[in-house]
Design a protein around this motif. Structure first.
Motif, PDB file in Angstrom:
ATOM      1  N   ASP A  83      26.310 -39.155  -5.922  1.00  8.50           N
ATOM      2  CA  ASP A  83      25.142 -39.020  -6.794  1.00  8.50           C
ATOM      3  C   ASP A  83      23.910 -39.621  -6.112  1.00  8.50           C
ATOM      4  N   PRO A  84      22.824 -38.827  -5.975  1.00  9.09           N
ATOM      5  CA  PRO A  84      21.642 -39.343  -5.253  1.00  9.09           C
ATOM      6  C   PRO A  84      21.039 -40.599  -5.862  1.00  9.09           C
ATOM      7  N   ALA A  85      20.993 -40.690  -7.201  1.00 15.95           N
ATOM      8  CA  ALA A  85      20.397 -41.868  -7.834  1.00 15.95           C
ATOM      9  C   ALA A  85      21.269 -43.095  -7.599  1.00 15.95           C
ATOM     10  N   VAL A  86      22.575 -42.933  -7.712  1.00 17.13           N
ATOM     11  CA  VAL A  86      23.504 -44.046  -7.496  1.00 17.13           C
ATOM     12  C   VAL A  86      23.471 -44.467  -6.024  1.00 17.13           C
ATOM     13  N   ARG A  87      23.423 -43.489  -5.140  1.00 20.92           N
ATOM     14  CA  ARG A  87      23.321 -43.777  -3.696  1.00 20.92           C
ATOM     15  C   ARG A  87      22.075 -44.618  -3.422  1.00 20.92           C
ATOM     16  N   ALA A  88      20.942 -44.234  -4.010  1.00 22.93           N
ATOM     17  CA  ALA A  88      19.692 -44.977  -3.809  1.00 22.93           C
ATOM     18  C   ALA A  88      19.770 -46.374  -4.428  1.00 22.93           C
ATOM     19  N   PHE A  89      20.459 -46.494  -5.570  1.00 24.03           N
ATOM     20  CA  PHE A  89      20.645 -47.786  -6.241  1.00 24.03           C
ATOM     21  C   PHE A  89      21.400 -48.745  -5.319  1.00 24.03           C
ATOM     22  N   VAL A  90      22.533 -48.280  -4.766  1.00 26.01           N
ATOM     23  CA  VAL A  90      23.338 -49.137  -3.880  1.00 26.01           C
ATOM     24  C   VAL A  90      22.519 -49.512  -2.650  1.00 26.01           C
ATOM     25  N   PHE A 120      14.268 -50.471  -5.961  1.00 32.20           N
ATOM     26  CA  PHE A 120      15.232 -50.540  -7.059  1.00 32.20           C
ATOM     27  C   PHE A 120      14.541 -50.177  -8.371  1.00 32.20           C
ATOM     28  N   MET A 121      13.406 -50.809  -8.642  1.00 30.11           N
ATOM     29  CA  MET A 121      12.704 -50.571  -9.899  1.00 30.11           C
ATOM     30  C   MET A 121      12.249 -49.122 -10.023  1.00 30.11           C
ATOM     31  N   SER A 122      11.910 -48.482  -8.907  1.00 30.90           N
ATOM     32  CA  SER A 122      11.442 -47.091  -8.958  1.00 30.90           C
ATOM     33  C   SER A 122      12.564 -46.125  -9.340  1.00 30.90           C
ATOM     34  N   LEU A 123      13.819 -46.585  -9.257  1.00 26.37           N
ATOM     35  CA  LEU A 123      14.961 -45.732  -9.608  1.00 26.37           C
ATOM     36  C   LEU A 123      15.253 -45.716 -11.097  1.00 26.37           C
ATOM     37  N   LEU A 124      14.668 -46.668 -11.821  1.00 22.32           N
ATOM     38  CA  LEU A 124      14.980 -46.823 -13.244  1.00 22.32           C
ATOM     39  C   LEU A 124      13.982 -46.090 -14.128  1.00 22.32           C
ATOM     40  N   SER A 125      14.490 -45.498 -15.200  1.00 17.78           N
ATOM     41  CA  SER A 125      13.625 -44.887 -16.213  1.00 17.78           C
ATOM     42  C   SER A 125      12.855 -45.983 -16.943  1.00 17.78           C
ATOM     43  N   PRO A 126      11.675 -45.651 -17.478  1.00 21.69           N
ATOM     44  CA  PRO A 126      10.996 -46.622 -18.341  1.00 21.69           C
ATOM     45  C   PRO A 126      11.930 -47.001 -19.492  1.00 21.69           C
ATOM     46  N   GLY A 127      12.035 -48.272 -19.790  1.00 25.67           N
ATOM     47  CA  GLY A 127      12.900 -48.710 -20.884  1.00 25.67           C
ATOM     48  C   GLY A 127      14.376 -48.718 -20.545  1.00 25.67           C
TER      49      GLY A 127
END
Length: 108
Positions: free
Chosen positions: A10-17, A28-35
């Protein structure tokens, strides 16, 4: 056997790790949705406080051993300067825009 972060499905999970292991708070913060929300061992936590304590100020690091659910569930050895290393499970909710709206972690 450890899965290289670049090989996570998963691209989002890959970027998170990658952001965790690079100690890249801005990335890290740019990967998260607002809220975005998170839970640790079944209890909802204050996301900003938790990531500061458990990831960034304590040099958190994830070594992923297994992935499932299309790459949105990970089994990983997680280590930081506070707790040392432990086996953990991570589950991610990824929205249509590719950002993470929730993650849950805990001992596996």
């Amino acid at each position: 056997m450890t899965i290289q972060p670049a090989k996570l499905s998963d691209p989002a999970v890959r970027a998170f790790v990658h952001a965790v292991n690079a100690h890249d708070r801005e990335g890290f913060m740019s990967l998260l949705s607002p809220g975005a929300t998170m839970a640790d061992d079944g209890s909802d936590r204050d996301l900003a406080e938790w990531i500061d304590q458990e990831i960034f100020s304590s040099r958190g690091h994830m070594d992923v051993d297994n992935e499932s659910n299309g790459g949105r569930t990970l089994l990983a050895r997680y280590s930081n300067d506070t707790w040392g290393e432990m086996r953990t499970r991570w589950t991610f909710t990824v929205e249509e825009d590719g950002r993470i709206s929730r993650f849950e972690t805990g001992q596996a």
